[in-house]
Design a protein around this motif. Structure first.
Motif, PDB file in Angstrom:
ATOM      1  N   ILE A 276      11.672  -2.385   4.690  1.00  0.00           N
ATOM      2  CA  ILE A 276      10.753  -1.311   5.158  1.00  0.00           C
ATOM      3  C   ILE A 276       9.474  -1.805   5.878  1.00  0.00           C
ATOM      4  CG2 ILE A 276       9.200   0.559   4.375  1.00  0.00           C
ATOM      5  CD1 ILE A 276      11.422   0.763   2.068  1.00  0.00           C
ATOM      6  N   LEU A 277       9.148  -1.460   6.893  1.00  0.00           N
ATOM      7  CA  LEU A 277       7.736  -1.589   7.485  1.00  0.00           C
ATOM      8  C   LEU A 277       7.037  -0.463   7.503  1.00  0.00           C
ATOM      9  CD1 LEU A 277       9.107  -3.444  10.763  1.00  0.00           C
ATOM     10  CD2 LEU A 277       8.290  -4.542   8.752  1.00  0.00           C
ATOM     11  N   CYS A 278       5.929  -0.589   6.798  1.00  0.00           N
ATOM     12  CA  CYS A 278       5.011   0.821   6.543  1.00  0.00           C
ATOM     13  C   CYS A 278       3.535   0.673   6.760  1.00  0.00           C
ATOM     14  CB  CYS A 278       5.267   1.053   5.046  1.00  0.00           C
ATOM     15  SG  CYS A 278       4.535   2.334   4.535  1.00  0.00           S
ATOM     16  N   ASP A 279       3.266   1.421   7.633  1.00  0.00           N
ATOM     17  CA  ASP A 279       1.681   1.657   7.721  1.00  0.00           C
ATOM     18  C   ASP A 279       0.726   1.867   6.520  1.00  0.00           C
ATOM     19  OD1 ASP A 279      -0.750   1.771   9.219  1.00  0.00           O
ATOM     20  OD2 ASP A 279      -0.461   3.761   9.963  1.00  0.00           O
TER      21      ASP A 279
ATOM     22  N   TYR B  68       0.320   2.666   0.118  1.00  0.00           N
ATOM     23  CA  TYR B  68       0.364   2.264  -1.193  1.00  0.00           C
ATOM     24  C   TYR B  68       1.374   3.241  -2.155  1.00  0.00           C
ATOM     25  CZ  TYR B  68      -3.499  -0.857   0.387  1.00  0.00           C
ATOM     26  OH  TYR B  68      -4.126  -1.743   1.136  1.00  0.00           O
ATOM     27  N   GLU B  69       1.263   4.414  -1.838  1.00  0.00           N
ATOM     28  CA  GLU B  69       1.877   5.568  -2.510  1.00  0.00           C
ATOM     29  C   GLU B  69       3.427   5.481  -1.941  1.00  0.00           C
ATOM     30  OE1 GLU B  69       2.689   8.760  -4.789  1.00  0.00           O
ATOM     31  OE2 GLU B  69       1.087   7.357  -4.893  1.00  0.00           O
ATOM     32  N   VAL B  70       3.679   5.170  -0.827  1.00  0.00           N
ATOM     33  CA  VAL B  70       5.012   5.211  -0.373  1.00  0.00           C
ATOM     34  C   VAL B  70       5.464   3.922  -1.296  1.00  0.00           C
ATOM     35  CG1 VAL B  70       6.590   4.425   1.397  1.00  0.00           C
ATOM     36  CG2 VAL B  70       4.633   5.868   2.139  1.00  0.00           C
TER      37      VAL B  70
ATOM     38  N   PHE C 234       9.612  -4.867   1.323  1.00  0.00           N
ATOM     39  CA  PHE C 234       8.692  -3.988   1.927  1.00  0.00           C
ATOM     40  C   PHE C 234       7.280  -4.929   2.599  1.00  0.00           C
ATOM     41  CE2 PHE C 234       5.085  -0.744   1.806  1.00  0.00           C
ATOM     42  CZ  PHE C 234       5.890   0.363   1.851  1.00  0.00           C
ATOM     43  N   ILE C 235       6.936  -4.499   3.850  1.00  0.00           N
ATOM     44  CA  ILE C 235       5.969  -5.018   4.746  1.00  0.00           C
ATOM     45  C   ILE C 235       4.894  -4.154   5.022  1.00  0.00           C
ATOM     46  CG2 ILE C 235       5.376  -6.665   6.576  1.00  0.00           C
ATOM     47  CD1 ILE C 235       7.970  -7.829   6.453  1.00  0.00           C
ATOM     48  N   PHE C 236       3.605  -4.159   4.670  1.00  0.00           N
ATOM     49  CA  PHE C 236       2.583  -3.191   5.393  1.00  0.00           C
ATOM     50  C   PHE C 236       2.250  -3.725   6.560  1.00  0.00           C
ATOM     51  CE2 PHE C 236       1.381  -2.646   0.539  1.00  0.00           C
ATOM     52  CZ  PHE C 236       1.634  -1.272   0.537  1.00  0.00           C
ATOM     53  N   LEU C 237       1.964  -2.501   7.272  1.00  0.00           N
ATOM     54  CA  LEU C 237       1.328  -2.681   8.926  1.00  0.00           C
ATOM     55  C   LEU C 237       0.087  -2.113   8.814  1.00  0.00           C
ATOM     56  CD1 LEU C 237       4.324  -1.623  10.855  1.00  0.00           C
ATOM     57  CD2 LEU C 237       4.040  -3.670  10.371  1.00  0.00           C
TER      58      LEU C 237
ATOM     59  N   ASP D   3      -8.984  -5.634   2.479  1.00  0.00           N
ATOM     60  CA  ASP D   3      -7.876  -4.718   2.928  1.00  0.00           C
ATOM     61  C   ASP D   3      -6.747  -5.719   3.053  1.00  0.00           C
ATOM     62  OD1 ASP D   3      -8.927  -2.297   3.204  1.00  0.00           O
ATOM     63  OD2 ASP D   3      -9.611  -2.697   4.918  1.00  0.00           O
ATOM     64  N   LEU D   4      -6.908  -6.924   3.543  1.00  0.00           N
ATOM     65  CA  LEU D   4      -5.774  -8.106   3.624  1.00  0.00           C
ATOM     66  C   LEU D   4      -5.210  -8.455   2.547  1.00  0.00           C
ATOM     67  CD1 LEU D   4      -7.215 -10.054   6.679  1.00  0.00           C
ATOM     68  CD2 LEU D   4      -5.524  -8.365   6.708  1.00  0.00           C
TER      69      LEU D   4
END
Length: 90
Positions: free
Chosen positions: A48-51, A60-62, A77-80, A88-89
């Protein structure tokens, strides 16, 4: 390999999907956090790539909801994000 992209910006979402499809990946997309959680459970992607910043449910909720689901809790799961602040990083 099936990849889910959860991104609210249509152009960004479709550009990422296009590049991944060109590399031979199966791609599923979702336009907001709620749809992303539903897609993760329904399609059971391998990644999953997620904004981070999205309407209806942020990244974060996802992640929280995906981790709570027995069907998707182990999915990588990888945040975009376009955020660049040190906090934030982390």
């Amino acid at each position: 390999m099936k990849i889910l992209i959860v991104e609210d910006e249509p152009l960004t979402r479709e550009n990422i999907a296009l590049v991944l499809r060109m590399e031979g990946y199966e791609v599923v997309t979702a336009a907001d956090g709620q749809k992303g959680v539903q897609a993760a459970i329904q399609h059971r992607p391998d990644l999953i790539l997620c904004d981070v910043t999205m309407p209806k449910a942020d990244g974060y909720e996802v992640l929280r909801q995906v981790r709570a689901s027995d069907l998707a809790k182990a999915t990588p799961f990888i945040f975009l994000t376009a955020r660049a602040d040190r906090a934030d990083l982390r």
